[in-house]
Design an enzyme around this catalytic site. Structure first.
Site, short mmCIF file in Angstrom:
data_model
loop_
_atom_site.label_atom_id
_atom_site.label_comp_id
_atom_site.label_asym_id
_atom_site.label_seq_id
_atom_site.Cartn_x
_atom_site.Cartn_y
_atom_site.Cartn_z
N LYS A 187 -90.06 -23.76 25.01
CA LYS A 187 -88.83 -23.03 24.75
C LYS A 187 -87.71 -24.05 24.61
O LYS A 187 -87.79 -25.18 25.09
CB LYS A 187 -88.52 -22.01 25.85
CG LYS A 187 -88.29 -22.55 27.21
CD LYS A 187 -86.89 -22.92 27.61
CE LYS A 187 -85.83 -21.99 27.10
NZ LYS A 187 -84.48 -22.48 27.58
N THR A 198 -82.57 -25.23 28.80
CA THR A 198 -83.33 -26.42 28.75
C THR A 198 -84.41 -26.37 27.75
O THR A 198 -84.88 -25.32 27.39
CB THR A 198 -84.01 -26.61 30.09
OG1 THR A 198 -83.04 -26.69 31.07
CG2 THR A 198 -84.89 -27.81 30.06
N ASN A 408 -71.92 -22.10 19.87
CA ASN A 408 -71.47 -22.95 20.96
C ASN A 408 -69.98 -22.85 21.28
O ASN A 408 -69.56 -23.21 22.37
CB ASN A 408 -71.86 -24.40 20.68
CG ASN A 408 -73.35 -24.57 20.81
OD1 ASN A 408 -73.89 -24.33 21.88
ND2 ASN A 408 -74.02 -24.93 19.73
#
Lengths: 413, 413
Positions: A187, A198, A408
């Site tokens: 992932k 992560t 983001n």
């Protein structure tokens, strides 16, 4: 927006066969995600060996610290892996360390194994305390489950955060005449999205390999796979890649990573690692094109790699790719800033296999049509030949698009 | 879009007084830009000294190579500076070198000085041959002009490419009791936009300083000004900063950069350099917020600088700033990836002066309102205290917005 799937995603999750010696259980903890699994518990048969490589970040999470310690103390034996999605338990101070200790202790007790054989990872929001009781309360249910457990795709989905598709890869090869299987899941969307830390990847094989052999193979394999990708040059607090070998395949013992009988297995393992790493890039935030950067003719392989990453991480190169612009001026710029030896007048730049710059200038009257057509595609190839020596490297990245900014700049708000 | 002026631009070009010993002439070459000047010719009185610092790129342009060579061969004497905008004469191979040689020879002949006293810079498109006859044909007109010449703002405008505003700065201070003036201009939007290479800055003073003193002052001053800014981590093929001293101010000779009489001058020079460097950041492509990153408590100043740049260059930090998000998780991540020593549990993170993370976790119940208000402003302050030692650094950057993608994904097409 959250429902979009990356245009670079594979058509479907591949068929991953079961691997003897590991059973998966997936649950919803209720911690963050509704209507999906967010906890993966993997149980390994006794005798399973393990190896891991972890983020080089100096602000790494408590689970990463624990895994490194457990691998060392337990000499690479594994019985349990617990991964939760939604909360990274990173930058959670003393409480994060205590959370890890309690989770490990509960796992060791419920699954009746040494603490050093319990591995953890947490991925998700940074800086929020993780209520470990929501994880450990589910352990007895996993321990009591005598069925076949969950499949690989369910396991892959349980560890997703901002991923737009589950990631899996597999290869089967003979080892000393006995078929062995390598399956892996990963992932991560973006090399890193530290809020939703992560990159995680777990590979399991039924081969019987001592921990030092696994460790050597993993360290070798990571270089040209997970260490050869970048989305935005950022590095997570929690990046983890682990390899488990359940030892259920009845081949003769192999005690040396250099054993020639491992040639096929090594190739299969590296293929799985590369496949998973490329899928992580293909789920890069906002990615619309997958970019392979090949550098040759450098002084050393290390120099070639630094140059390749300078190109792959350059925002100006990545935005040019987004705009389908074969902008060799930016590629030359990136070579120049890498700090590695380069001679402006010896450089050759190819895009899509077409030579577009050489002898310190644009190739006069090169045919722009096939280059432009290549840049409109999903798979972009940028090649730079330094013309100095034999050093070479290959890295993968994606383009930098508006969606990267959307994701983001707006993530927490 | 091209008519937009950066929201971070100063209200107007500052009042820069003439500096005795330098005269500017500006022209339109017809090479690329219509209806504006695109050639600056600066003539210096005999005895003018010069120093320069240049891009560290290994694929630097022919004009940069020449300036470095001329400074060395001519021991830092200067009579002429020629800067053209619109064509960078970079990655133009053998022809680029010949272009430089012809331009220098013509300058030396028309202005009657040694070739080593002729300095050049070209900024604009990379990889297109520059027709130097369009520059040199205008030299006789410049040489014949006995008038006061162009002013600082005209000079600043003549060297612009993608800049959205002209950049100038000045200070006047006493040197050994005699007032001396420092004036400078710069261009560059983005640390770099390699198609439209380059960051260029020229500073002129009427102080009388030997070339080695100038060189020492410039190298010292660049560290906390132009070497402390970043827009996108990319480095141009042509970045150039030069300092000229015409020697027209009637102060007593100074022969040592450490002379205490230079204290005020040093401060004035550094202020001009810092002002110009900050203006370059404020014209960063798509910039909407100016960001100051201060790092303290690092092992060394060098470590602090690397950490500060890791933060300032992180796309995840820069997009968070664009989104007015005080995302300390990304700041901690950037510290971790810098490779410098850091202790997760000793870090302190402040935004706008407000402590938001400490002891390895978010400050419990910190007041988010003033932090959110700060993040909505134009001037953002991010401070990280490593808590290890005395090393500190300060760098400046801007946010990463959709317009950066617009400008760079669509530039050539």
């Amino acid at each position: 927006m959250a429902d979009l799937v990356s245009p670079l995603a594979p058509a479907r999750f591949p068929d991953l066969p079961p691997v003897a010696g590991v059973a998966f259980h997936v649950f919803n903890t209720g911690l963050r995600y509704k209507g999906r699994s967010d906890l993966l518990v993997a149980r390994f048969q006794p005798g399973t060996t393990a190896a891991g490589v972890f983020t080089r970040s100096l602000t790494r999470s408590a689970p990463v610290d624990w895994c490194r310690q457990a691998l060392a103390e337990g000499e690479g034996q594994a019985r349990l892996l617990v991964v939760n999605a939604g909360n990274a338990n990173a930058f959670t101070g003393r409480r994060g360390v205590e959370t890890v200790a309690r989770t490990v202790a509960a796992g060791a007790q419920v699954f009746d194994c040494p603490a050093s054989q319990v591995f953890l990872a947490s991925t998700g929001t940074i800086g929020v305390a993780l209520d470990d009781s929501r994880l450990t309360a589910l352990f007895p249910q996993a321990a009591a489950d005598a069925g076949p457990g969950a499949g690989w795709e369910e396991a892959a989905r349980a560890i997703m955060t901002t991923d737009t598709f589950p990631k899996g890869a597999t290869r089967t090869v003979p080892l000393d005449g006995v078929p062995v299987t390598v399956c892996g899941i990963a992932k991560g969307s973006g090399m890193i999205a530290p809020d939703m830390a992560t990159m995680l990847a777990y590979v399991v094989t039924d081969a019987a390999l001592p921990a030092p052999v696994l460790d050597a193979l993993l360290r070798e394999g990571v270089e040209d796979s997970f260490n050869a990708i970048t989305v935005d040059s950022d590095t997570s607090t929690s990046d983890t890649l682990m390899l488990f070998a359940t030892g259920q395949a009845p081949h003769a013992p192999v005690s040396d990573a250099g054993d020639p009988r491992l040639a096929g297995f090594r190739e299969a393992l590296f293929a799985v690692l590369t496949d998973l790493a490329q899928q992580v890039v293909k789920d890069g935030e906002g990615a619309t094109r997958f970019v392979t950067v090949r550098v040759s003719g450098a002084r050393t392989n290390q120099a070639a790699r630094r140059i390749a990453f300078a190109i792959a991480n350059s925002p100006l190169v990545k935005t040019a790719v987004a705009g389908a612009d074969a902008n060799w001026g930016r590629i030359v710029m990136a070579v120049g800033k890498s700090g590695e030896e380069a001679d402006r007048d010896l450089l050759q730049v190819r895009v899509g296999g077409h030579l577009i710059a050489a002898n310190g200038e644009a190739v006069p009257d090169y045919d722009e049509a096939p280059v432009a057509a290549h840049m409109q595609g999903r798979d972009i190839l940028i090649e730079v030949d330094l013309g100095l020596d034999q050093g070479e490297a290959r890295v993968w990245t994606c383009d930098l698009t508006h969606r990267y900014i959307d994701i983001n700049a707006d993530y927490r708000t």
